[in-house]
Write an enzyme that holds these catalytic residues in place. Structure first.
Site, PDB file in Angstrom:
ATOM      1  N   ASP A 207       9.983 -23.746   7.189  1.00  0.00           N
ATOM      2  CA  ASP A 207       9.458 -24.493   6.051  1.00  0.00           C
ATOM      3  C   ASP A 207       8.521 -23.548   5.319  1.00  0.00           C
ATOM      4  O   ASP A 207       7.526 -23.098   5.869  1.00  0.00           O
ATOM      5  CB  ASP A 207       8.699 -25.724   6.561  1.00  0.00           C
TER       6      ASP A 207
ATOM      7  N   SER B 231     -11.435  13.514  -4.801  1.00  0.00           N
ATOM      8  CA  SER B 231     -10.450  12.920  -3.874  1.00  0.00           C
ATOM      9  C   SER B 231     -11.006  11.664  -3.185  1.00  0.00           C
ATOM     10  O   SER B 231     -11.304  11.684  -2.002  1.00  0.00           O
ATOM     11  CB  SER B 231      -9.971  13.934  -2.836  1.00  0.00           C
TER      12      SER B 231
ATOM     13  N   GLY C  27     -16.300  14.538  -2.289  1.00  0.00           N
ATOM     14  CA  GLY C  27     -17.585  13.893  -2.554  1.00  0.00           C
ATOM     15  C   GLY C  27     -17.630  13.409  -3.988  1.00  0.00           C
ATOM     16  O   GLY C  27     -16.709  13.670  -4.781  1.00  0.00           O
TER      17      GLY C  27
END
Lengths: 628, 341
Positions: free
Chosen positions: A102, A534, A460
């Site tokens: 269901d 990054s 960073g």
């Protein structure tokens, strides 16, 4: 003897049909299932008593018993009056046992419907006779089709509310058939029903004399679902190697499709090695033959290298083996799919396969089946994608085999199941681009330079001091006669990556390209110094995985955001704060700090010179460079 | 040919002492003669073969995917079937994980006898865990009430045992047809650190592609019998001739009526009230648990065949005999949030 009769009746046997019910919020799915359970007498008196109590409290059917309350399980949804997860229900007749999924009809729960449909052989698509074919009807039909369901019951519900009107029924059926023509269903059987009053559910209704077809339960009991899988070729995904002692080595697994007999020749798909089946072992004795669905342990004539995840087949009916394929993908996570990002894939019993979605070819509008351009897939969106895996995997197209053509996508950090895929076809590129063997290797090049090649990855926030420190490290290494190259984020964006912006997808692609360049340079024996914000863990780890374990040195340049904002060497933070730059890391885009960087540089109380010297010490300690 | 290398390990948690019982693994594997040809399995009807095969697949998946699994063994009929299927799943190897019984100390005496005999007969490792702390606090089903007793002696005890042995996956015999909130339970039910079950944080389960990846501290409860119904269980027991606790069969037993249920007088701890006189009645149990919380039914079913025949005509659910479910509305769901199996 009553007990003998009981045994006979049980042993006469019946098969199982798994089906899914789908419809919009008020189409009466739960009521229909409740009705099937009730009328097939699997509801016990105490449950009925509870139902009567619940109906008075939560029910939506006045003084009548609300069958929907039989199946709406969790407290919260009982109060909201909608089903929000997949519930499995069971009932049995003399001819078949049934398992019903269901699944919710609510818009945001495509993932639940796909889950329920994945193992179903048939779908009951509910339509409210008053409303006819809705957008939701089309969506549910499309998902059923995509998940490989080939048999559909079109249950035109609430037929009592349109006074059992034949014309109304015919028009809805006509509308649906026109729409469903392109969906590849083998059978579509329309039935006018009233779940609330039971018309044409268990018994033929005398109020729809114009309807000559079967009632719902008769049809569910009699539809042929076996011949669909019987025709398939043999596939056996090895699940577990059973090796209790030196004299026994068996491959445990469940036959995904087809059948196999002792003595038959088989091939290991990935390696291409062939041998014969020696025995098919079970605790109840050896079997002469194993069929689809049987859980067995196979022993082989020859000792060949086979492990969990291998797919066994017959030599003349091999599956595809490749590391690139195209697939439909259903996205199931709140974090969107980003092309290029690395995920874990599970295909058959092959688990933990690294890979990525290399391209989203298009997104599919589930309502209109239109193809739309897309750079990402959000929760409950469906796309057609190219997938690349780190290793070649064996599979069949999903259309041909649901068991061997399906896969799931797992997030590498949270371990959540974020996507589910259905393979369409292999991409031949993988086999056409063979790797060119090189005669001079990385180690020779490195030896010539008297250093160990590596990637030193500074990550960073903007303004943390990455480039300043990287630059000093580069100078120091140069002074030590090391062969280095410095890749800097800003410089790369002027050249190779000038087509990329700062959206999440573009940032992922930016780092992917940088990673590949850095890898090539490390292959050349260089010490590659990279300075990139990054911000995403996934991409830093993607680069990490491109090279050997000791060749990637992640250095977290840790400067608090307030300090970066104060320094603001390029004036970018003030632009970002005034809204002139979007997606700026730390302001309106996230930075995921490294969990286990090789070196954690806290910048606040040291000069760049001291910090660079500390990095050089790390390199010496790791024997990347040699001290004076 | 099973060896009887059974070891019963009893464990308990002592307050503030880093007591960790030693658990020595039995020799994991053993060899059997393997050239007999199958007769029995082909007697199974298709739907039971399918259920058996599905459970075997799930069990193998756990052994392949987790470091330290355990099978919760409650001594009841579902556990008996689960154990029977597990032995098939790993044949000819021995069961590659131990059984764990969380003993509330209020089980029927016949259950405990059956438990120890079963472990011995099958040569499987059995760990018995009691919440010693709860015992010392005097928690019991009669004075503390079923809710507190269940939480301390079952739910907390289970969590203690899982932590104590660092089990990362635990098989349970719960079935989806038992109760409404069970119907939505995954086969691989994810528990975040601290054994927390959040129905909104469960992983989608598509096809048979289970996601078995865990982070530190996370665990998985695995319901290998999810898709069996009560009737399937009994039919399978009948056809496979699986031994079950004799309490499932009707017999004259001493009972009293208490809170509308028929309670068997299994020992003196029941403390009969002035208006209670035990009478001998022909009764049996559809589910077994702590004896003061298990309601019996009147029945003449003395054989498995009788039980199956009775099942075909039963009009009340098996859970009606369980007093712990009636504590409050949606009580099963609340128990699951707390970590109940």
């Amino acid at each position: 003897m009553p007990s003998k009769a009981t045994i006979d009746r049980v042993q006469a046997g019946k098969d199982q049909l798994q089906f899914i019910t789908c419809g919009s919020v008020d189409d009466g799915k739960s009521t229909l299932i409740g009705r099937l359970l009730h009328d097939s007498k699997v509801i016990y008196e105490d449950q009925l008593a509870a139902l009567a109590r619940d109906s008075a409290k939560h029910g939506t059917t006045g003084n009548d018993v609300d069958f929907a309350l039989l199946v709406d399980g969790l407290e919260a949804e009982r109060e909201q009056g909608i089903t929000i997860d997949v519930a499995y229900r069971f009932f049995t007749t003399l001819r078949r046992s049934f398992m019903v999924a269901d699944t919710p009809g609510h818009e945001q729960y495509t993932r639940n419907m796909a889950t329920g449909a994945s193992n179903a052989q048939l779908a009951i698509i509910l339509i409210d006779a008053r409303k006819g074919v809705l957008v939701q009807t089309k969506r549910h039909s499309f998902i059923c089709s995509l998940l490989g369901i080939r048999h559909v019951v079109l249950a035109v519900n609430k037929i009592d509310l349109v006074k059992y009107n034949k014309e109304r029924f015919d028009r809805i059926v006509g509308d649906y058939m026109a729409f469903a023509a392109g969906l590849g269903f083998t059978s579509v059987v329309p039935i006018p029903i009233s779940a609330r009053y039971g018309d044409n559910v268990i018994n033929q209704s005398d109020k729809t004399k114009w309807y000559q077809g079967p009632c719902l339960l008769d049809y569910l009991e009699s539809i042929d679902i076996q011949s669909d899988v019987a025709r398939q070729v043999f596939r056996f995904p090895v699940q577990w190697v059973n090796r209790p002692n030196l004299d026994f080595r068996g491959y445990a697994g469940s036959v995904a499709s087809g059948s196999i007999s002792a003595g038959d020749e088989i091939v290991v798909a990935a390696s291409g090695r062939t041998t014969r089946v020696k025995r098919i072992v079970t605790q109840d004795g050896n079997l002469p033959r194993a069929d689809a669905g049987d859980a067995v342990t196979i022993t082989l004539e020859d000792e060949i290298d086979i492990g969990r995840g291998d797919l066994l087949a017959r030599p003349n009916e091999r599956p595809e083996v490749t590391d690139q394929f195209a697939a439909h993908l259903i996205w199931m996570d709140n974090d969107p799919l980003v092309a290029g990002r690395n995920y874990i894939f599970r295909i058959g019993t092959r688990t933990g396969v690294a890979g990525s979605i290399t391209a989203i070819k298009h997104r599919i509008d589930v309502n209109t089946r239109e193809h739309l351009a897309a750079r990402k897939l959000s929760l409950n969106e469906i796309g057609f994608c190219n997938v690349a895996t780190a290793l070649p995997v064996a599979f069949d197209p999903y259309e041909v085999n649901r068991k061997t053509g399906s896969f799931i996508v797992i997030d590498r950090f949270t371990n959540r199941t974020v996507g589910a895929g259905m393979i369409a076809f292999p991409l031949r590129r993988a086999t056409n681009i063979a790797r060119q063997p090189l005669s001079v290797g990385k180690s020779e090049r490195a030896a010539l330079k008297n250093q160990k090649p590596c990637i030193i990855w500074f990550t960073g926030l903007s303004g943390a001091g990455k480039s300043t420190i990287a630059n000093i490290v580069d100078q120091k290494l140069f002074a030590m006669s090391c062969h280095t190259i410095l890749l800097d984020g800003d410089n790369m964006r002027h050249g190779l990556n000038r087509d990329l912006g700062f959206s999440e997808a573009d940032r992922v692609e930016n780092i992917r390209r940088v990673g590949e360049v850095a890898k090539l340079m490390a292959d050349g024996g260089l010490i590659v110094i990279c300075s990139f914000i990054s911000p995403y863990r996934a991409e830093r780890d993607m680069v990490r995985n491109l090279v050997a374990r000791e060749e990637f040195i992640e250095i977290f340049v840790d400067t608090p955001l307030e300090e970066c904002v104060r320094r603001d060497p390029k004036g970018l933070y003030s632009k970002a704060k005034s809204g002139k730059i979007k997606n700026f890391t730390g302001i309106d885009a996230p930075y995921e700090i490294p969990m286990r960087p090789e070196f954690h540089l806290r910048t606040m109380d040291q000069t760049p010179e001291q910090l660079a010297e500390a990095v050089i010490d790390v390199l010496k300690a790791r024997a990347i460079v040699h001290g004076h | 040919m099973q060896q009887s290398g059974c070891r019963v390990v009893r464990s308990c948690l002592l307050l503030r002492q880093g007591y960790r019982p030693k658990r020595k693994r039995c020799a994991k594997w053993h060899l059997t003669n393997n050239n007999s040809v199958s007769k029995k399995n082909h007697m199974l009807p298709k739907h039971l073969r399918r259920l058996e095969a599905e459970s075997i697949e799930i069990m193998r998946e756990v052994v392949a995917g987790f470091k330290n699994p355990v099978m919760l063994y409650s001594i009841g009929k579902d556990s008996s079937v689960m154990l029977h299927v597990a032995i098939k799943a790993f044949y000819p190897a021995k069961l590659p994980f131990p059984l764990l019984h969380v003993d509330t100390t209020w089980k029927f005496r016949e259950m405990i006898t059956f438990r120890d005999e079963t472990a011995k007969r099958l040569g499987v490792e059995l760990i018995v865990h009691v919440n010693k702390e709860g015992l010392e606090r005097g928690i019991n089903p009669i004075d503390s009430g079923s809710a507190l007793h269940t939480r301390v002696m079952k739910t907390d005890a289970l969590k203690q045992a899982l932590d104590l042995y660092h089990f990362d996956a635990a098989f349970g015999g719960a079935r989806r047809d038992e109760e409404k909130s069970r119907a939505k339970e995954r086969i691989f039910s994810f528990r975040s650190a601290g054994h927390v079950w959040d129905p909104r944080n469960q992983r989608p389960e598509l096809w048979n592609l289970f996601n078995t990846q865990l982070l530190q501290g996370e665990t998985m409860r695995v319901f290998a019998m999810s898709n069996w119904t009560e009737l399937d269980i009994w039919e399978y027991i009948m056809l496979e001739k699986i031994p079950v606790v004799p309490l499932y069969f009707a017999k004259q037993r001493p009972v009293v009526r208490r809170s509308g249920a028929t309670i068997m007088v299994d020992d003196k701890r029941l403390r009969l009230q002035s208006n209670e006189t035990p009478e001998m009645r022909m009764i049996r149990f559809r589910t077994l648990g702590c004896y003061p919380l298990s309601g019996a039914i009147d029945s003449d079913a003395t054989t498995i065949e009788d039980i199956v025949a009775e099942m075909h005509t039963a009009t009340v659910s098996e859970r009606q005999g369980r007093l712990i479910d009636t504590d409050e509305a949606a009580s099963m769901e609340k128990k699951k949030w707390e970590g109940y199996f």
